[in-house]
Motif scaffolding. Structure first.
Motif, PDB file in Angstrom:
ATOM      1  N   THR A 102       0.844  -1.193   0.000  1.00 24.44           N
ATOM      2  CA  THR A 102       0.000   0.000   0.000  1.00 24.44           C
ATOM      3  C   THR A 102       0.878   1.240   0.000  1.00 24.44           C
ATOM      4  O   THR A 102       1.853   1.328   0.737  1.00 24.44           O
ATOM      5  N   TYR A 103       0.524   2.172  -0.856  1.00 18.83           N
ATOM      6  CA  TYR A 103       1.223   3.442  -0.953  1.00 18.83           C
ATOM      7  C   TYR A 103       0.386   4.483  -0.216  1.00 18.83           C
ATOM      8  O   TYR A 103      -0.840   4.495  -0.317  1.00 18.83           O
ATOM      9  N   SER A 104       1.056   5.349   0.550  1.00 20.97           N
ATOM     10  CA  SER A 104       0.326   6.341   1.330  1.00 20.97           C
ATOM     11  C   SER A 104       1.178   7.581   1.537  1.00 20.97           C
ATOM     12  O   SER A 104       2.410   7.526   1.491  1.00 20.97           O
ATOM     13  N   THR A 105       0.509   8.687   1.791  1.00 26.26           N
ATOM     14  CA  THR A 105       1.193   9.911   2.208  1.00 26.26           C
ATOM     15  C   THR A 105       0.658  10.349   3.570  1.00 26.26           C
ATOM     16  O   THR A 105       0.858  11.488   3.976  1.00 26.26           O
ATOM     17  N   ASP A 106      -0.012   9.447   4.282  1.00 26.77           N
ATOM     18  CA  ASP A 106      -0.625   9.766   5.574  1.00 26.77           C
ATOM     19  C   ASP A 106       0.384  10.270   6.614  1.00 26.77           C
ATOM     20  O   ASP A 106       0.045  11.046   7.491  1.00 26.77           O
ATOM     21  N   THR A 112       5.555   3.350   1.388  1.00 30.11           N
ATOM     22  CA  THR A 112       4.877   2.126   1.020  1.00 30.11           C
ATOM     23  C   THR A 112       5.034   1.147   2.175  1.00 30.11           C
ATOM     24  O   THR A 112       6.108   1.042   2.755  1.00 30.11           O
TER      25      THR A 112
END
Length: 154
Positions: A102-106, A112
């Motif tokens: 999963t890729y995220s910028t949270d 990732t």
């Protein structure tokens, strides 16, 4: 920053309060070997023409899991690139290389998170102005025998 990544990796493996089982048959040595292999597998998703060199830490440390006397081995690998790269595109490519990536910028930065077949987890992010990719990893949780020092490097 590395400690935060390792804590994130720890929280994403089977050690969370979500109740995933502890791998009682796993030893420190087995956990380290499986997790370092997983780091190598993640690093291998980066195109060869973009890789200058890969450095994998020889040792790691144990982090406690939520259950008493359970730990996970944590390690780190860095993939140094031949030059700057598009962080977002590279990390999305790494995520897409795994069924559960999963890729995220949270977290405020692109990253990732990937899970391995044996309960390993890795947080993949950029460092050093987008010329290196950091792979912070953690093994599945396991019971630590009483005669093993949890504060030592392994």
């Amino acid at each position: 920053m590395i400690a935060l990544l390792l804590v994130t990796a720890a929280a994403t493996t089977g050690c969370s309060t979500g109740g995933n089982a502890v791998e009682d048959s796993l030893t420190v040595e087995d956990a380290k070997a499986a997790t370092q292999q997983f780091e190598t597998d993640v690093a291998a998703t980066i195109p060869d023409e973009m890789v200058d060199r890969t450095e994998q830490d020889e040792t790691g440390v144990l982090l406690p899991c939520n259950e008493e006397n359970t730990y996970q081995w944590t390690g780190n690998t860095r993939v140094f690139l031949t030059g700057p790269a598009d962080e977002e595109a590279m990390l999305q490519q790494v995520a897409e290389s795994f069924d559960n990536g999963t890729y995220s910028t949270d977290s405020g930065r692109p990253e990732t998170i990937i899970f391995g077949p044996g309960g390993e987890a890795a947080v993949v992010s950029y460092r050093e102005n987008a010329v290196a990719i950091n792979i912070a990893s953690g093994s599945a949780c396991f019971s630590l025998p009483d005669d093993v020092d949890p504060t030592a490097e392994y």
